[in-house]
Motif scaffolding. Structure first.
Motif, PDB file in Angstrom:
ATOM      1  N   SER A  56      -8.622  -0.297  -7.395  1.00  0.00           N
ATOM      2  CA  SER A  56      -9.923  -0.207  -6.724  1.00  0.00           C
ATOM      3  C   SER A  56     -10.920  -1.234  -7.249  1.00  0.00           C
ATOM      4  O   SER A  56     -12.014  -1.371  -6.713  1.00  0.00           O
ATOM      5  N   ILE A  84     -11.589   4.091  -2.472  1.00  0.00           N
ATOM      6  CA  ILE A  84     -10.245   4.113  -3.060  1.00  0.00           C
ATOM      7  C   ILE A  84     -10.191   5.052  -4.257  1.00  0.00           C
ATOM      8  O   ILE A  84      -9.262   5.842  -4.419  1.00  0.00           O
ATOM      9  N   GLU A 129       0.822  -1.215   0.000  1.00  0.00           N
ATOM     10  CA  GLU A 129       0.000   0.000   0.000  1.00  0.00           C
ATOM     11  C   GLU A 129       0.853   1.261   0.000  1.00  0.00           C
ATOM     12  O   GLU A 129       0.561   2.230  -0.714  1.00  0.00           O
ATOM     13  N   THR A 175      -4.898  -5.595  -5.383  1.00  0.00           N
ATOM     14  CA  THR A 175      -6.276  -5.515  -4.900  1.00  0.00           C
ATOM     15  C   THR A 175      -6.602  -6.678  -3.970  1.00  0.00           C
ATOM     16  O   THR A 175      -7.118  -6.494  -2.860  1.00  0.00           O
TER      17      THR A 175
END
Length: 319
Positions: free
Chosen positions: A166, A216, A139, A276
């Motif tokens: 996302s 997101i 992240e 993801t």
């Protein structure tokens, strides 16, 4: 960078002419059977290449005997031939094993050859191993990449990345997302829910609903909408420039640029979908829910996309 897979081309026209006519006929009927199941033309081409390779194997390694005479030893030799002689990847071997099993299923259940039994799946495939260096982005790294392109005012790259992480969409699916999918009426809970879009596989005209995580993408979507307005981009598709909707080659170019800027092997399918799945899993989401986001039928496929080690798995264990 664009993701390229090299397949060994051993099925020349000259080779196929030497193959057992009975095997070629079985191969032809098998492809016609798959066509009747509604498989896409692209999928049919993949199967056709696979069964041609099987016919060549029986020519070169089994005395050109009929596939109807296949034995467990032949299956083992086939897998070894793929691995040691053709040097194909473990994933490709797993697919070829599945294709051979499909042909044997056809012989047993459609042709109904007396005494024939499909035993392919009784022989284990080699364990899967990566054939290219795997890029794992966490992240913090992804946020740094996004901020880098924001600072450069490269908002097309920003929104492309934001859409990928996302949604977990495949590269070709990213290009199917339209601007009007982000209207209030498309919001359901924490997601923008799309209309059915064209997706990989799933028959002749494959379509599926996709889910884009609102929390997101919203920040980056706001930037992109402003940029589009300021620069006269009016295309109905999200990923577009003044000349219209982007294409796969332009996404490949973008991936090459990201790879060079950050000294990594970035590719949309792996980095985006892996990111993801992994980040959702790390946040405590059930794999069955992640499966829905990625559009998989089976959780075993979704698990491939989880880049977590044993220490991550043991976190939170009650002892």
């Amino acid at each position: 960078m664009g993701r390229k897979t090299v397949y060994n081309n051993i099925t020349s026209e000259e080779k196929l002419k030497q193959c057992n006519p009975d095997n070629l006929q079985i191969a032809k009927e098998f492809i016609e059977y798959k066509d009747s199941e509604g498989k896409s033309n692209k999928t049919l081409e993949v199967y056709k290449n696979a069964v041609n390779i099987i016919c060549v194997f029986f020519l070169d390694k089994c005395g050109n005997k009929s596939i109807e005479k296949i034995s467990k030893r032949d299956i083992i030799q086939f897998l070894n031939w793929l691995q040691n002689d053709l040097k194909v990847s473990s994933s490709r071997i797993a697919f070829m094993r599945s294709a051979l099993s499909g042909v044997c299923d056809y012989i047993e259940n459609i042709m109904e050859v007396e005494g024939f039994r499909n035993v392919v799946l009784k022989i284990k495939a080699p364990p899967k191993s990566p054939v290219r260096e795997k890029t794992v982005i966490d992240e913090e790294q992804m946020n740094n990449i996004l901020q880098f392109y924001i600072n450069k005012e490269d908002y097309l790259t920003v929104i492309s990345l934001a859409l990928a992480i996302s949604s977990g969409l495949r590269k070709s699916e990213l290009l199917e997302i339209k601007m009007d999918f982000f209207s209030d009426e498309n919001i359901k809970g924490k997601f923008y829910v799309t209309s059915p879009i064209k997706v990989k596989g799933r028959g002749k005209n494959p379509k599926a609903i996709k889910y884009i995580m609102k929390d997101i993408i919203d920040k980056y979507l706001e930037m992109w909408i402003k940029y589009r307005k300021d620069n006269g981009i009016n295309d109905e598709y999200l990923l577009a420039n003044k000349n219209g909707r982007l294409n796969v080659k332009q996404l490949d170019y973008m991936a090459t640029k990201i790879s060079k800027d950050f000294n990594m092997n970035f590719y949309w399918h792996g980095c985006g979908r892996h990111y993801t799945a992994t980040e959702l899993y790390k946040k405590g989401n059930d794999i069955n829910k992640i499966k829905v986001i990625l559009g998989h039928k089976d959780i075993s496929t979704s698990q491939i996309y989880l880049d977590v080690d044993e220490a991550d798995e043991l976190e939170g264990l009650n002892i």
